[in-house]
Write a protein that holds these residues in place. Structure first.
Motif, PDB file in Angstrom:
ATOM      1  N   PHE A  64       0.827  -1.197   0.000  1.00  0.00           N
ATOM      2  CA  PHE A  64       0.000   0.000   0.000  1.00  0.00           C
ATOM      3  C   PHE A  64       0.866   1.254   0.000  1.00  0.00           C
ATOM      4  CE2 PHE A  64      -3.254  -2.895   1.672  1.00  0.00           C
ATOM      5  CZ  PHE A  64      -4.381  -2.450   0.986  1.00  0.00           C
ATOM      6  N   SER A  65       0.329   2.318  -0.591  1.00  0.00           N
ATOM      7  CA  SER A  65       0.943   3.636  -0.463  1.00  0.00           C
ATOM      8  C   SER A  65       0.718   4.132   0.966  1.00  0.00           C
ATOM      9  CB  SER A  65       0.312   4.603  -1.467  1.00  0.00           C
ATOM     10  OG  SER A  65      -1.076   4.746  -1.200  1.00  0.00           O
ATOM     11  N   PRO A  66       1.482   5.131   1.430  1.00  0.00           N
ATOM     12  CA  PRO A  66       1.343   5.608   2.809  1.00  0.00           C
ATOM     13  C   PRO A  66      -0.066   6.048   3.174  1.00  0.00           C
ATOM     14  CG  PRO A  66       3.377   6.428   1.875  1.00  0.00           C
ATOM     15  CD  PRO A  66       2.628   5.776   0.752  1.00  0.00           C
ATOM     16  N   ASP A  67      -0.816   6.637   2.228  1.00  0.00           N
ATOM     17  CA  ASP A  67      -2.176   7.064   2.528  1.00  0.00           C
ATOM     18  C   ASP A  67      -3.199   5.947   2.306  1.00  0.00           C
ATOM     19  OD1 ASP A  67      -2.324   6.879  -0.236  1.00  0.00           O
ATOM     20  OD2 ASP A  67      -2.612   9.028  -0.563  1.00  0.00           O
ATOM     21  N   MET A  68      -2.716   4.782   1.888  1.00  0.00           N
ATOM     22  CA  MET A  68      -3.529   3.589   1.658  1.00  0.00           C
ATOM     23  C   MET A  68      -4.603   3.796   0.595  1.00  0.00           C
ATOM     24  SD  MET A  68      -3.721   1.617   5.312  1.00  0.00           S
ATOM     25  CE  MET A  68      -4.268   0.147   4.447  1.00  0.00           C
ATOM     26  N   ASN A  69      -4.368   4.726  -0.302  1.00  0.00           N
ATOM     27  CA  ASN A  69      -5.294   4.968  -1.405  1.00  0.00           C
ATOM     28  C   ASN A  69      -4.837   4.304  -2.701  1.00  0.00           C
ATOM     29  OD1 ASN A  69      -7.173   6.466   0.060  1.00  0.00           O
ATOM     30  ND2 ASN A  69      -6.016   8.363  -0.241  1.00  0.00           N
TER      31      ASN A  69
END
Length: 308
Positions: A71-76
Motif C-alpha cells: 500500500f501507499s502511505p495514505d492507503m489509497n
C-alpha cells in the motif's frame, strides 16, 4: 533455495521496471479485461485473523504469476508487481489498484514507472541508493544517499519516522545477508553500519522492515531454529536501545516453504509477507504469493516488559 528474493528485489529494492528484456507488452491484456469494482478499505477483502491467509486471491494473487505488493502511505493505492518465466524468458507485469470514490480501480502501469519504498510520512521515496523528495511543485530530481550506499547492492530498504534507514545487501565483500542501519544526523544519513549479531546470524538475512517508531524490526532469515527455508523473525527494541533476541514469528506465519519480504500496513493493522507456494496443478517450481495476518501477532510476541 531462495526463489523469492530476486523478485522482492524488484519490489522492495525499488528498481526501475523496464519493458526491455521483460517479455511482451501487457497493456492490451488489461484493456480486454473487465475490471471488477472492489469495495472496502483493503481492496474489499475480509481481514484475516491470527492465521495467515492469501491476500485477494485471483485479484492480487494470480494463478500464472508470482505476485507481491504494498500500500501507499495514505492507503489509497496498492502497487502490485508480477513475474514469471515463459519459455525460458523472464516476463514482468506491473499493476496498480487506485481507490476511486468508495471502490478500487485496477490499471496496468507502464514498465518505465518505478515502485518505490515510501517513508512513513509519504514525503520521501527511496529507490535503492537513490531517493527523491516531495516539494511544493512535485517530486524532486533523484538524489544519491551517498557513496557508502552506492557501494552496497541493496535489495530491501525501509525507513522509520525519524529517518533511520535499515537495509540489506547482496554480494558484499563480507558476505551475503548483512542487514545495516543508517541514522539521520543533521539532515544527512550516516554510513550504514551492521546491526548486531541478534539480527545478523544464520545463512541469510534480508528484506528488513522497521516499525515507524523503531520499536521492532522484522526480517527474513535462514536459521537452524526455523521451520524449513527462510522464516520471518522479529526483534524488539530494548529499554537501553539495544535490539533483543530474534523471535521466530511462529507456525501461523512460517512454514517449510520460504517466507520473506515482511511489511506492516501503514495503518499498523496487518502484516503482509510473501510465501513460495506450489503452482496449482503444476510440477514446476513454486511461485510467490502475497499473504496477510492480523498485526496483533506482533503484540503477542512482544515481551510483557516492553508492552506499549
Amino acid at each position: 533455495m531462495r526463489h523469492i528474493w530476486t523478485v522482492n528485489t524488484l519490489l522492495f529494492s525499488l528498481l526501475v521496471i523496464s519493458s526491455q528484456g521483460h517479455g511482451q507488452d501487457f497493456s492490451q491484456d488489461f484493456s480486454q479485461v473487465k475490471k471488477p469494482r472492489l469495495e472496502g478499505r483493503y481492496l474489499g477483502q475480509k481481514p484475516p485473523g491470527l492465521t495467515a491467509e492469501p491476500f485477494a486471491p485471483s485479484i492480487v494473487n494470480t494463478h500464472d504469476w508470482g505476485d507481491a505488493g504494498h500500500f501507499s502511505p495514505d492507503m489509497n493505492e496498492f502497487y502490485v508487481i508480477r513475474w514469471r518465466v515463459n519459455n525460458g524468458k523472464r516476463e514482468t507485469q506491473s499493476v496498480s489498484f487506485k481507490k476511486v470514490d468508495h471502490g478500487w480501480q485496477q490499471t496496468a502501469t507502464p514498465y518505465t514507472s518505478h515502485i518505490p519504498f515510501d517513508s512513513p510520512d509519504g514525503k520521501t521515496q527511496y529507490f535503492g541508493a537513490q531517493y527523491r523528495e516531495l516539494t511544493e511543485t512535485g517530486w524532486s530530481e533523484m538524489k544519491s544517499l551517498g557513496p557508502a550506499f552506492e557501494a552496497i547492492r541493496i535489495m530491501g530498504l525501509t525507513a522509520s519516522r525519524n529517518g533511520t534507514l535499515v537495509l540489506d545487501e547482496m554480494g558484499a565483500s563480507d558476505g551475503d545477508g548483512v542487514i545495516r542501519y543508517s541514522r539521520l544526523v543533521d539532515g544527512k544519513h550516516q554510513a550504514p553500519k551492521p546491526l548486531p549479531e541478534a539480527i545478523n546470524t544464520g545463512k541469510w538475512n534480508a528484506h528488513p522492515f522497521i516499525a515507524a517508531d523503531e520499536s521492532y524490526l522484522i526480517w527474513n532469515s535462514e536459521r537452524e531454529s526455523g521451520y524449513g527455508d527462510t522464516d520471518l523473525y522479529i526483534s524488539f527494541r530494548q529499554p537501553d536501545g539495544a535490539w533483543g533476541e530474534a523471535i521466530n514469528l511462529g507456525n501461523e506465519v512460517n512454514t517449510k516453504a520460504e517466507e520473506g519480504g515482511a511489511q506492516v500496513t501503514p495503518d499498523g493493522k496487518y502484516l503482509f509477507f510473501n510465501r513460495m507456494v506450489p503452482q496449482a496443478g503444476s510440477d514446476g517450481e513454486p511461485q510467490s504469493d502475497l499473504y496477510w495476518i492480523d498485526a496483533q501477532i506482533i503484540e503477542q510476541l512482544r515481551p510483557k516488559t516492553l508492552s506499549l
